[in-house]
Design a protein around this motif. Structure first.
Motif, PDB file in Angstrom:
ATOM      1  N   THR A   1      -2.106   1.000   4.700  1.00  0.00           N
ATOM      2  CA  THR A   1      -2.348   0.401   3.755  1.00  0.00           C
ATOM      3  C   THR A   1      -3.126  -1.046   4.150  1.00  0.00           C
ATOM      4  OG1 THR A   1      -0.305  -0.860   3.613  1.00  0.00           O
ATOM      5  CG2 THR A   1      -0.468   1.147   2.433  1.00  0.00           C
ATOM      6  N   ALA A   2      -3.593  -2.032   3.148  1.00  0.00           N
ATOM      7  CA  ALA A   2      -4.393  -2.920   3.616  1.00  0.00           C
ATOM      8  C   ALA A   2      -3.167  -3.854   4.112  1.00  0.00           C
ATOM      9  CB  ALA A   2      -4.794  -3.581   2.384  1.00  0.00           C
ATOM     10  N   GLY A   3      -1.844  -3.878   3.246  1.00  0.00           N
ATOM     11  CA  GLY A   3      -0.802  -4.701   4.037  1.00  0.00           C
ATOM     12  C   GLY A   3      -0.394  -4.424   5.551  1.00  0.00           C
ATOM     13  N   GLN A   4      -0.211  -3.196   5.652  1.00  0.00           N
ATOM     14  CA  GLN A   4       0.126  -2.659   7.002  1.00  0.00           C
ATOM     15  C   GLN A   4      -0.969  -2.893   8.019  1.00  0.00           C
ATOM     16  OE1 GLN A   4       0.475   1.636   6.079  1.00  0.00           O
ATOM     17  NE2 GLN A   4       2.824   1.516   6.145  1.00  0.00           N
ATOM     18  N   ARG A   5      -2.419  -2.913   7.489  1.00  0.00           N
ATOM     19  CA  ARG A   5      -3.319  -3.279   8.880  1.00  0.00           C
ATOM     20  C   ARG A   5      -3.119  -4.642   8.912  1.00  0.00           C
ATOM     21  NH1 ARG A   5      -6.697   0.238   5.361  1.00  0.00           N
ATOM     22  NH2 ARG A   5      -7.186  -1.485   4.215  1.00  0.00           N
ATOM     23  N   GLU A   6      -3.066  -5.722   7.909  1.00  0.00           N
ATOM     24  CA  GLU A   6      -3.115  -7.164   8.181  1.00  0.00           C
ATOM     25  C   GLU A   6      -1.626  -7.358   9.054  1.00  0.00           C
ATOM     26  OE1 GLU A   6      -4.475  -9.777   7.467  1.00  0.00           O
ATOM     27  OE2 GLU A   6      -6.067  -8.918   5.898  1.00  0.00           O
ATOM     28  N   VAL A   7      -0.528  -6.876   8.903  1.00  0.00           N
ATOM     29  CA  VAL A   7       0.452  -7.039   9.843  1.00  0.00           C
ATOM     30  C   VAL A   7       0.261  -6.608  11.191  1.00  0.00           C
ATOM     31  CG1 VAL A   7       2.828  -6.247  10.392  1.00  0.00           C
ATOM     32  CG2 VAL A   7       2.427  -6.910   7.895  1.00  0.00           C
TER      33      VAL A   7
END
Length: 220
Positions: free
Chosen positions: A72-78
């Protein structure tokens, strides 16, 4: 310099998540550092193609690395932040829409990867590139891995870096051209994007005029 090589997807079973096996075998053969290479943005109608190059620390590999498309976008950012914090070297490069139109998307993708490798502050002895093609002009040995972002943690890290950087660039474009919704589709050919193109026309230097349906279309 060892000759570049490519592999055949029929010879390998793709694991559920990438691991560090290719890199450790390279280390055993005296080929270290190893850089993973990948790109984001080959398919969109707008924006640049962005490449990432990453040399991971074998003793400090972020947990959860995977093909950026499976996150997900959130996982990629982390994971992006963790990669920047823990990796031995990270580099990105991009080729703009005009450059893509000039030399075609495949050559632009490979050139962006070449530049990303050259931008690393550590010179790798081996580059693992996602896909079937090896960027020309590398100053190290190289190997192409089909579905490499699902097989090599270094390539997976590069795919995450490239994707996050490109998404941030397209979000910036959305601030200037809000009626196109780039922050939602990142330049891909969604219904919303195609409708915006129909109503407003393509944007000069942002849309890829060599891609259908733009050829010879007036720009904004």
């Amino acid at each position: 310099m060892p000759r570049p090589s490519s592999d055949s997807p029929q010879l390998f079973e793709i694991s559920e998540r990438p691991d560090f096996g290719f890199e450790r075998r390279a280390m055993a053969d005296g080929l270290w550092p190893v850089a993973g290479l990948d790109e984001a943005g080959r398919g969109p109608l707008a924006g640049p193609v962005v490449a990432g190059a990453v040399i991971l620390d074998p003793e400090n590999i972020p947990v959860g690395l995977d093909d950026s498309k499976r996150l997900t976008a959130g996982q990629r950012e982390v994971l992006f932040d963790e990669i920047l914090r823990s990796a031995l070297a990270v580099s990105t490069s991009s080729i703009c829409a005009e450059g893509i139109d000039e030399i075609n998307i495949l050559r632009a993708s490979l050139e962006a990867m070449r530049r990303a490798v050259h931008g690393l502050n550590i010179q790798p002895l081996l580059a693992l590139a996602d896909g079937r093609d090896i960027p020309p002009g590398l100053l190290c040995a190289a190997k192409a891995l089909v579905k490499g972002d699902q097989r090599s943690q270094s390539i997976a890290a590069a795919s995450i870096v490239a994707k996050v950087m490109r998404d941030r660039m397209m979000t910036g474009c959305s601030d200037r051209h809000s009626h196109y919704g780039f922050d939602a589709h990142m330049g891909y050919a969604t219904a919303r994007h195609r409708t915006a193109i129909t109503h407003h026309g393509p944007i000069a230097r942002l849309h890829r005029m060599s891609f259908a349906p733009f050829r010879s279309t007036p720009t904004e």
